[in-house]
Design a protein around this motif. Sequence first.
Motif, PDB file in Angstrom:
ATOM      1  N   GLU A  67      -5.048   3.222  -9.472  1.00 25.78           N
ATOM      2  CA  GLU A  67      -6.181   2.934  -8.675  1.00 25.78           C
ATOM      3  C   GLU A  67      -7.015   1.724  -8.293  1.00 25.78           C
ATOM      4  OE1 GLU A  67      -6.918   5.737  -6.867  1.00 25.78           O
ATOM      5  OE2 GLU A  67      -5.133   6.721  -7.909  1.00 25.78           O
ATOM      6  N   THR A  68      -7.198   1.052  -9.450  1.00 19.10           N
ATOM      7  CA  THR A  68      -7.608  -0.369  -9.222  1.00 19.10           C
ATOM      8  C   THR A  68      -6.859  -1.130  -8.364  1.00 19.10           C
ATOM      9  OG1 THR A  68      -8.390  -0.172 -11.609  1.00 19.10           O
ATOM     10  CG2 THR A  68      -8.525  -2.172 -10.678  1.00 19.10           C
ATOM     11  N   LEU A  69      -5.681  -1.201  -8.487  1.00 20.73           N
ATOM     12  CA  LEU A  69      -4.581  -1.914  -7.656  1.00 20.73           C
ATOM     13  C   LEU A  69      -4.663  -1.570  -6.182  1.00 20.73           C
ATOM     14  CD1 LEU A  69      -1.295  -2.153  -9.620  1.00 20.73           C
ATOM     15  CD2 LEU A  69      -3.012  -3.912  -9.323  1.00 20.73           C
ATOM     16  N   ARG A  70      -4.943  -0.257  -6.062  1.00 25.73           N
ATOM     17  CA  ARG A  70      -5.188   0.290  -4.658  1.00 25.73           C
ATOM     18  C   ARG A  70      -6.539  -0.395  -4.184  1.00 25.73           C
ATOM     19  NH1 ARG A  70      -2.839   5.005  -2.531  1.00 25.73           N
ATOM     20  NH2 ARG A  70      -4.955   5.978  -2.197  1.00 25.73           N
ATOM     21  N   LYS A 120       0.950  -1.339  -0.075  1.00 25.08           N
ATOM     22  CA  LYS A 120      -0.029  -0.031  -0.106  1.00 25.08           C
ATOM     23  C   LYS A 120       0.888   1.338  -0.020  1.00 25.08           C
ATOM     24  CE  LYS A 120      -3.758   1.013   2.049  1.00 25.08           C
ATOM     25  NZ  LYS A 120      -4.608   1.263   3.233  1.00 25.08           N
ATOM     26  N   ARG A 121       2.201   1.005   0.779  1.00 26.87           N
ATOM     27  CA  ARG A 121       2.659   2.355   0.801  1.00 26.87           C
ATOM     28  C   ARG A 121       3.508   2.514  -0.469  1.00 26.87           C
ATOM     29  NH1 ARG A 121       7.691   4.248   2.555  1.00 26.87           N
ATOM     30  NH2 ARG A 121       8.056   5.213   4.420  1.00 26.87           N
ATOM     31  N   GLU A 122       4.011   1.313  -0.974  1.00 26.66           N
ATOM     32  CA  GLU A 122       4.460   1.499  -2.298  1.00 26.66           C
ATOM     33  C   GLU A 122       3.677   2.124  -3.293  1.00 26.66           C
ATOM     34  OE1 GLU A 122       8.804   0.469  -3.568  1.00 26.66           O
ATOM     35  OE2 GLU A 122       7.436   0.544  -1.640  1.00 26.66           O
ATOM     36  N   GLY A 174      -9.580  -3.865  -0.589  1.00 30.22           N
ATOM     37  CA  GLY A 174     -10.594  -4.822  -0.566  1.00 30.22           C
ATOM     38  C   GLY A 174      -9.597  -6.138   0.095  1.00 30.22           C
ATOM     39  N   MET A 175      -8.466  -6.481  -0.209  1.00 35.24           N
ATOM     40  CA  MET A 175      -7.662  -7.602   0.343  1.00 35.24           C
ATOM     41  C   MET A 175      -7.528  -7.248   2.012  1.00 35.24           C
ATOM     42  SD  MET A 175      -5.101  -7.993  -2.502  1.00 35.24           S
ATOM     43  CE  MET A 175      -3.724  -8.931  -1.814  1.00 35.24           C
TER      44      MET A 175
END
Lengths: 354, 354, 354, 354, 354
Positions: free
Chosen positions: D269-272, D218-220, D277-278
């Motif tokens: 944005e989708t990855l975030r 998330k930080r990355e 969600g994870m």
Amino acid sequence: MRNIVANRSGKRGQAPGTPVFVGEKYLETPLVTTIAYDESRATEGQTADRPKFIPSHARSGVTWINIDGLHDADLIASLAKSYGLHPLVLEDILNTTQRPRCEDYGDFLYLTFKMLRWDSTQRRIDTEQVSLILGDGYVLSFQEKPGDVFTSLRERIAKGKGRIRKMGADYLAYCLIDAIVDEYFAILEQVGEVIEVIESDLAVKPDSQLLQRIHRLKREGLLLRRSAWPIRDMLNTLEQVGGTLLTDEVRLYLRDVYGHSVQVIDTIETLRDLLAGMLDTYLSSVNNRMNEVMKVLTFIATIFIPLSFIAGLYGMNFRHMPELEWRWGYAAVLALMAMVASGMLFYFKKKKWF
Amino acid sequence: MRNIVANRSGKRGQAPGTPVFVGEKYLETPLVTTIAYDESRATEGQTADRPKFIPSHARSGVTWINIDGLHDADLIASLAKSYGLHPLVLEDILNTTQRPRCEDYGDFLYLTFKMLRWDSTQRRIDTEQVSLILGDGYVLSFQEKPGDVFTSLRERIAKGKGRIRKMGADYLAYCLIDAIVDEYFAILEQVGEVIEVIESDLAVKPDSQLLQRIHRLKREGLLLRRSAWPIRDMLNTLEQVGGTLLTDEVRLYLRDVYGHSVQVIDTIETLRDLLAGMLDTYLSSVNNRMNEVMKVLTFIATIFIPLSFIAGLYGMNFRHMPELEWRWGYAAVLALMAMVASGMLFYFKKKKWF
Amino acid sequence: MRNIVANRSGKRGQAPGTPVFVGEKYLETPLVTTIAYDESRATEGQTADRPKFIPSHARSGVTWINIDGLHDADLIASLAKSYGLHPLVLEDILNTTQRPRCEDYGDFLYLTFKMLRWDSTQRRIDTEQVSLILGDGYVLSFQEKPGDVFTSLRERIAKGKGRIRKMGADYLAYCLIDAIVDEYFAILEQVGEVIEVIESDLAVKPDSQLLQRIHRLKREGLLLRRSAWPIRDMLNTLEQVGGTLLTDEVRLYLRDVYGHSVQVIDTIETLRDLLAGMLDTYLSSVNNRMNEVMKVLTFIATIFIPLSFIAGLYGMNFRHMPELEWRWGYAAVLALMAMVASGMLFYFKKKKWF
Amino acid sequence: MRNIVANRSGKRGQAPGTPVFVGEKYLETPLVTTIAYDESRATEGQTADRPKFIPSHARSGVTWINIDGLHDADLIASLAKSYGLHPLVLEDILNTTQRPRCEDYGDFLYLTFKMLRWDSTQRRIDTEQVSLILGDGYVLSFQEKPGDVFTSLRERIAKGKGRIRKMGADYLAYCLIDAIVDEYFAILEQVGEVIEVIESDLAVKPDSQLLQRIHRLKREGLLLRRSAWPIRDMLNTLEQVGGTLLTDEVRLYLRDVYGHSVQVIDTIETLRDLLAGMLDTYLSSVNNRMNEVMKVLTFIATIFIPLSFIAGLYGMNFRHMPELEWRWGYAAVLALMAMVASGMLFYFKKKKWF
Amino acid sequence: MRNIVANRSGKRGQAPGTPVFVGEKYLETPLVTTIAYDESRATEGQTADRPKFIPSHARSGVTWINIDGLHDADLIASLAKSYGLHPLVLEDILNTTQRPRCEDYGDFLYLTFKMLRWDSTQRRIDTEQVSLILGDGYVLSFQEKPGDVFTSLRERIAKGKGRIRKMGADYLAYCLIDAIVDEYFAILEQVGEVIEVIESDLAVKPDSQLLQRIHRLKREGLLLRRSAWPIRDMLNTLEQVGGTLLTDEVRLYLRDVYGHSVQVIDTIETLRDLLAGMLDTYLSSVNNRMNEVMKVLTFIATIFIPLSFIAGLYGMNFRHMPELEWRWGYAAVLALMAMVASGMLFYFKKKKWF
């Protein structure tokens, strides 16, 4: 039943502009009501038969044709033909799953939006799609079921109350929109009252049933919001594309109802925020109770578990347990227990747990 | 009582523009105050009787008519008639559930917004709707109840302090708006102080009552925000549609008050963020305490449960339990218990739980 | 103390444009510093006495008058009079609770924003309001306290380093803004370092004191953001309304500092996101530890409670308990206990709890 | 080490436009690579010495000068002088903490953005600032360290592959941007793969180490986002201010790379969202396990605690306890215990707890 | 498998405009279908051989060439050459990882978007990229796999149903877009039904498997949203850049399909909100159950632990315990226990815990 996503499967694979009814059939035969009026007189006719539609330009004054029940595509197609409506409009009128919007077809304006009613038996909101066609000298309105919020408007036309008989078709369209938007306020009042009841229940006894009511209301708010938000855009578009179909006077009125639609949205958002706040309050109050319960358990357990251990110790059956023989052994153990318990209590006190 | 959604049911089914009072009646008879002034003199008259309103163009200088109490629709209708106000404006003035906005009616501007006051007995914010009509040479103001934030303004007019007597009606309208927006800052100071008290309480002893205060303040903030946000838009619209009713000089002042309204919104949002942060702090501090409590329970239970089991074991009444007969049985068991307890403590230490 | 909402109560009921000092008094007598320079020379004078201000147009070159300490309204009023400043500007300068913004008054531009400094003793950010007046050939600057970030700028003027002596008053204003925005980066570096320290502490030992530091930093970030966001808008407005007061060359520089202000905002938002992520990390790590603790409790309790029950069973004193008389009763019970314990362990293993 | 907020302290108090290197020194001597080409030929020269820069207008074709290593301010200043760059550009090139943006300086365009590379040893993203100057017939590029994503581009120039030798300097600049944006996709693929691995691990065994990996990712993602978002704005500005420096043909290509940059942002944005969600999934799965553990504890405890009490009751040593003497006392107590246990089990069953 | 981030590694280091296939190969040989029609006739030809493409201007009427399978870059390049497509378009068609968008290349328009299908065996959404080229008199469409949502459209062309044979290529393009957007509604209906099933399951028995279904659906919604949002922008751009390629009639239809795309987005957002609400409901219901479980544990434990302690006390084997000898000792202890238990129950009752 209200499906989350309306079933539109009848439309798949159809050529664009094909008139296919998408929705539920609420009554056997569509009901056609024709109201014609000018400053001097007003007539009203109602029929469930298939009437012959007379185009507006063949009449003087304002004609308002209202149809309740949209499943009879042929009837509506014949009306559409009389008034020269585009096939896309016909298709959209028959499709009861539209998002509120306003389309400019040059000769006429097409508006569609949701009319809400409070279903007091089920304590929830009932939505119905209303389509409006505003042309030169006529308004066509299409509803899914009989029963609407236009009763007092019809009465005003019949009795010549207010300014309506002196004004044109654009004012009639405005009155219809105004009546529908006003009903939103009535719905919001109902929802507001329900929220206030929940709010005071929340202060008294928060239980899981209350939680369900909040969640149900949040869901209701979601649907409410979905109906209300696009109305603002619709009214904005209406003013922009209205052209000569709208007089300056009516534009003033439309700006007023636009203000009301903004207020509706504003209120919905506030109610949603209040609901979210109530959920938070509920959760923290449940949490607080839980914590209190856990503290009591911990208190009881941490006091008595060591004491029970000591009791168990001297309940052992070893032959050689010198303490058991002592004269004041029992008293000493009782004293020890009292000390342990007080120590614990003191520790808890110091830590400010209780 | 302040309802979340104001009751507007009196309006349902009414023709648009019908003057219906929507709101609560705070005083028996409306109070009409007329202040007229120019550079050289200022007069003030107050009456609860139904006065005859003299239109402004029949006077020189600036006329300011203020009405406290809106339930007497006829009185306000007669005023509206004297000043040639549109029926929609009349309807909006009487409806105390309006969202702050500014409407341009050509000859005059209609402004409505919420005046806040800090109810120090109940420690909450009290809102009241104020409507303003700014015309050529006159300002009409409408309030729900007596008592307002204009006292010092009236004094400035009476005593000729400041520039007010030298300026026109637009400057008067600006002064009214400015006084109301200034009051928002006073309210925010009060809220800010309450928040600071809660913040320091939070550091000392977070309890569930504190939580309730935070939740109540959040709710208050919601209503505050709802009043403040639209003021910015209102002032923006005012500057755009003002036309010749506003002089350049007054526009400069309006831009200043616009800046203040932005600052009010800014501060409200910051306060809301602070409240949200305090809720988080509260929840984590409660959580921390809970964890500590649970740790103590676990500590006590995991140390003593195995020891109690051992004690229970040797409390059994089997005839043939060789250990019971041993000379050093009791001592051995005590040693075993000490070992188990130390082992546990060592394990906890290693895991850094305590 | 830094109040959340600044106290402005001195302003209530005052006529607009009345010069009232709103803020804290940091030093006894205001300090007036006048720097005048052109390409060939530079003079600097400082006085705590009330000087006579000579308007800029009576001088050649660039004049920069800086005032530290704003509580002496008369002094500032006399300066305002010399330079023909509008009463509203005077009022805004004296009110230290302004939101950063830029106003165009035709002859001059008024800018106000927050200067930050890192208070290293208290490890927090200190804010101070700075107002700038940029006119033709002069810059007036107003600060709340002595001590600022302009030291190196003064030196550059005195020693004629860089381009400053060759440029006009607009370049001086740019330099002042640039110095303040640069200081934001220094603050952000400090905050970034604090965050990095917390981040590494978080990996080692997350405790409740760390949580407090995160919460305090979040609050600090809120105030930081509130100061930084409007600076972007201010610079944007400055470029738009600058007119002839800004040369093309300086506009280029202002665009550069605008880019820096965007970067400051960007960095603040990233830091806030990082803090939010750290809070999440903290909470889940605390949760994890709690879960481990609870698992140990459950493990110990579920193993030993049934065993203790069995022991208790055979500790009963019934006369007729056949098992007690059995030769291998004790051994059988021990075997039973071992079986129960292994069964439990096996069940836990299968469920992958440990 | 990658600091959250880059250290810019070297810049404080400097006159604007002063060339100060802000960043880390990655190699001893800067490496200057000059590539010159036109349709017929291409030359490439590389030197670590201080070369004499020949301005582009003295050459035909396209000149591309690339500098790896920015700490030698003098070298870059001499280059800047040869090409007539503004001091502000020089300052910005040397400051490696810039936010991606595009500035128009009339004769040339200045672009700066972040080049990403996947550091496969540390499994994280490595950023490096790249600055581009696009002038008439030349491109200057500035990198922090040697090694880049332009290898295949150089080869295309050397071997005359593709259209590059037929096009101007604007196409070269486009190719550089395109190569960098393409690398973002490669990075996103890496991140996407890491996320997929975590996702499948999450389904198998959610442990606290997995949580750390999610938090780190998330930080990355936060840093990735900070590099990618401004690129869109930069490309947008580039197209707007490009003027005659960009041909229509190249504008078409830039629109294409603009589309890619939008897609990069979209994917980030989708990855975030997926990561968020994870986290939710992780937390609820941990919660579920905890609940199961607690249920077992409760089950065991609530069954056995009453039974143990009964056993304890008959373990008391009172002389007069009639039940102890009964013939079937023991059996009766066992039956009572069985009944209590079954009752508990039945209660749990009815409540559907297990 | 559907990767989160599509693998584009084949593209790295390639010159812009190089035709490289990026995606998965679904069938051996691409399938080329050519449909040509005018008002009087319609022909359809299908071949898997490499056909010779005849440019549209050599034909009358409308030509629609559809290619299923994109891995044969040469085939598509030859088609691109026949129709004079820009290399960038060719590159984009072959790259199946595009974000939906519309590009204007003067002679033709390039559109790309995602076609969705419901994979009923795996109960999830299957996406496929579709690219459209709309030129003067021709439409080229490119799909990844055979099988699409255009069957009924082909039939309408073959049988001359509806208006399609009377309209131009722009209407054909509209019909293709309309068919794809209509399919989104079908997908949303499926998702809506799945959500309704989950919703009713949630009311009956919330278990962790349900949670997984919600999380999976959320992920699906994320991908759905990513496909749907850009379609709106694409249609908007299409209308703006359409120029002479679009007739006014078709623009009317495109506005209609634009409305549908807005409705699709609206519905997706509502579904996402519903899912978020369901997650909340699930979590609070799990929490509620947990709290009930914990309360029972606390109830049982706090009642019996003190009682067990008392029993343990009188199970001690001290020689001198006077109570043990008392005649009514046993009865007294039982009475004491009953009192303690009732006291506890009364306390719980008063605290309203049960």
